[in-house]
Design an enzyme around this catalytic site. Structure first.
Site, mmCIF file in Angstrom:
data_model
loop_
_atom_site.group_PDB
_atom_site.id
_atom_site.type_symbol
_atom_site.label_atom_id
_atom_site.label_comp_id
_atom_site.label_asym_id
_atom_site.label_seq_id
_atom_site.Cartn_x
_atom_site.Cartn_y
_atom_site.Cartn_z
ATOM 1 N N CYS A 259 55.752 43.878 35.861
ATOM 2 C CA CYS A 259 56.900 42.988 35.582
ATOM 3 C C CYS A 259 57.622 43.578 34.378
ATOM 4 O O CYS A 259 57.501 43.085 33.260
ATOM 5 C CB CYS A 259 56.422 41.570 35.269
ATOM 6 N N PRO A 262 63.026 44.072 30.445
ATOM 7 C CA PRO A 262 64.052 45.131 30.430
ATOM 8 C C PRO A 262 63.532 46.521 30.060
ATOM 9 O O PRO A 262 64.307 47.438 29.841
ATOM 10 C CB PRO A 262 65.026 44.620 29.354
ATOM 11 N N GLY A 264 60.937 47.366 27.581
ATOM 12 C CA GLY A 264 60.368 47.608 26.254
ATOM 13 C C GLY A 264 58.933 48.113 26.290
ATOM 14 O O GLY A 264 58.580 49.068 25.598
ATOM 15 N N LYS A 265 58.107 47.468 27.115
ATOM 16 C CA LYS A 265 56.685 47.853 27.151
ATOM 17 C C LYS A 265 56.480 49.121 27.979
ATOM 18 O O LYS A 265 55.655 49.966 27.639
ATOM 19 C CB LYS A 265 55.837 46.683 27.671
ATOM 20 N N ASP A 283 60.432 45.615 38.928
ATOM 21 C CA ASP A 283 61.043 44.306 38.717
ATOM 22 C C ASP A 283 61.669 43.863 40.030
ATOM 23 O O ASP A 283 62.082 44.694 40.837
ATOM 24 C CB ASP A 283 62.099 44.314 37.613
ATOM 25 N N ASP A 310 59.033 43.152 44.361
ATOM 26 C CA ASP A 310 58.358 41.901 44.005
ATOM 27 C C ASP A 310 56.884 42.248 43.795
ATOM 28 O O ASP A 310 56.209 42.697 44.727
ATOM 29 C CB ASP A 310 58.521 40.887 45.150
ATOM 30 N N ASP A 329 52.753 41.939 32.477
ATOM 31 C CA ASP A 329 53.436 41.183 31.416
ATOM 32 C C ASP A 329 54.227 40.096 32.142
ATOM 33 O O ASP A 329 55.390 40.267 32.462
ATOM 34 C CB ASP A 329 54.349 42.109 30.597
ATOM 35 N N CYS A 382 54.556 35.954 26.516
ATOM 36 C CA CYS A 382 55.113 35.583 25.207
ATOM 37 C C CYS A 382 55.152 34.052 25.099
ATOM 38 O O CYS A 382 56.142 33.466 24.670
ATOM 39 C CB CYS A 382 56.489 36.199 24.986
#
Length: 446
Positions: A259, A262, A264-265, A283, A310, A329, A382
């Site tokens: 997942c 945008p 970052g990970k 994504d 998906d 994530d 998060c």
């Protein structure tokens, strides 16, 4: 003369957030660019927008006695009163008379003399008499909800999970201004090179509090620099940076970020692999996958493969035991990052939490067969809600006896975080150090 009016723009942004449930951070950035808002004005606009959203329910509680006789207010009038009251209560640098004058002028322009007169009357009344104290609210949970502007259902939920004192700490932390932290692109630059370049561009930074590749911005906005455009760093909270450390990817490995938008990970993992191996970044939305591509391109990472997929249907695309390590994530309520997205607390519901926990478990179950034996699976969110965190991981482990908790997680964590690791899991609550965040590290049995 200024070509724009900061409070007028703030009013438009706040109305759009209320009406269209638009994201405050995206709207704010668009408006700053559209009107060419710069310097102190950009700071004031940001402060008014975020502050008014963050304290919306508290402001409404303060205004209520002064609006008792007012007939049904038009939405823009209510929002104008709200943002004006926020300035009067929380912005010491702006005198009340200037706030009231500005509000009356906006009311004249948008409405008519009657509305302008009412706005003037309400704000002058507040100035004379002050707002009612929350101490008048008898119930301690309801009082905390109004005092810190959090929905009552959410405060009740956190009190059940964390107790009243800890919930108070969480709610107060959500009212603090977020810090801007940067992750140095260590695949291409040293930390000292990035610091030197930022200083040249007038951005003051210090070392981060948790992660060695993190920098904390003390002055300026690093996102509008050449250093950013040239891929020297990524803007990312330190709690999010912990995920790549938890995953522990080694050079040449094949990683799935299920997942990823945008990006970052994914890009952090790509940097830690030193541009070797491969990170498959999934994504479900095409436009979000483009964001991952843009990030990878800016950072000049060639080991990222952004893919529209998906993640609940990954078995259709990948064979079993394809990946050395997998990151989930997961999409979540975002309750750990409320100070960055204060509008979240007014739009999320208890039902959302239940639906999300089902999606989270579905994703974990879907990716599990794709991991090689002995491989590492990291689950992160998060949020600070147990239904989306520990409960999801426990349910997954119950259904998947081939997985176990990774007891080596603490070894990969920065010194300051080691004490937070319990049974291969970390729950960070919003604090001065970082956002609220959850990480669980699991291993597939050999």
């Amino acid at each position: 003369m200024s070509k724009y009016n900061v409070r007028d723009i703030a009013l438009d942004i706040l109305l759009s957030i209320e009406k269209n449930q638009a994201f405050s951070n995206l709207l704010l950035n668009k408006s700053i660019q559209k009107y060419g808002v710069q310097g102190k004005d950009a700071g004031l606009l940001t402060e008014i927008v975020y502050g008014t959203i963050q304290r919306r329910d508290t402001l409404d509680y303060g205004l209520a006695p002064f609006l008792a006789k007012a007939k049904k207010l038009q939405p823009w009038v209510k929002v104008l009163l709200r943002l004006s009251l926020y300035q009067m209560l929380h912005l010491d640098r702006v005198p009340d008379r200037a706030v009231i004058h500005e509000a009356v002028e906006i009311a004249k322009k948008r409405g008519h003399k009657g509305i302008a007169s009412m706005v003037n009357g309400v704000l002058r009344n507040v100035q004379r008499n002050g707002v009612p104290s929350v101490e008048e609210i008898k119930d301690p949970i309801e009082r905390l909800a109004i005092e810190t502007s959090h929905p009552l259902w959410l405060v009740k939920r956190w009190v059940e999970q964390y107790g009243l004192d800890k919930t108070r700490e969480i709610c107060l932390a959500n009212l603090m201004s977020p810090k801007q932290t940067l992750r140095v692109n260590t695949a291409r630059f040293t930390i000292s090179e990035v610091i030197a370049q930022l200083e040249q561009e007038g951005i003051s930074v210090e070392s981060g509090g948790l992660v060695k590749e993190a920098l904390e911005v003390q002055r300026g906005n690093a996102a509008y620099t050449d250093a950013f455009r040239n891929g020297m760093f990524t803007v990312q909270d330190e709690s999010s940076m912990l995920v790549a450390h938890a995953l522990g990817a080694e050079q040449g490995e094949t990683i799935l970020d299920s997942c990823a938008a945008p990006g970052g990970k994914s890009t952090h993992i790509g940097e830690k692999l030193n541009n070797t191996g491969q990170v498959i970044s999934l994504d479900i939305h095409d436009h979000k996958v483009k964001l991952i591509s843009e990030q990878a391109e800016r950072l000049q990472l060639t080991n990222i493969s952004p893919t529209v997929q998906d993640s609940r249907k990954v078995a259709e695309r990948f064979e079993e035991e394809t990946f050395d390590r997998i990151l989930v994530d997961a999409p979540c309520s975002g309750f750990g990052v409320m100070r960055r997205k204060p509008d979240l607390k007014y739009v999320k519901t208890e039902r959302d939490v239940q639906q999300l926990s089902k999606i989270q478990l579905d994703i974990l179950s879907a990716v599990a067969p794709l991991l090689k034996k002995g491989g590492t699976l990291v689950y992160s969110t998060c949020t600070i809600d147990r239904d989306e965190n520990g409960d999801v991981v426990d349910a997954f482990l119950d259904n998947h006896p081939e997985f176990m908790v990774d007891s080596t997680l603490a070894e990969r964590m920065p010194e300051k975080i080691k004490q937070n690791v319990k049974h291969g899991k970390i729950q960070l609550l919003p604090s001065e150090e970082s956002d609220g965040f959850y990480i669980a590290c699991l291993q597939k049995k050999v």
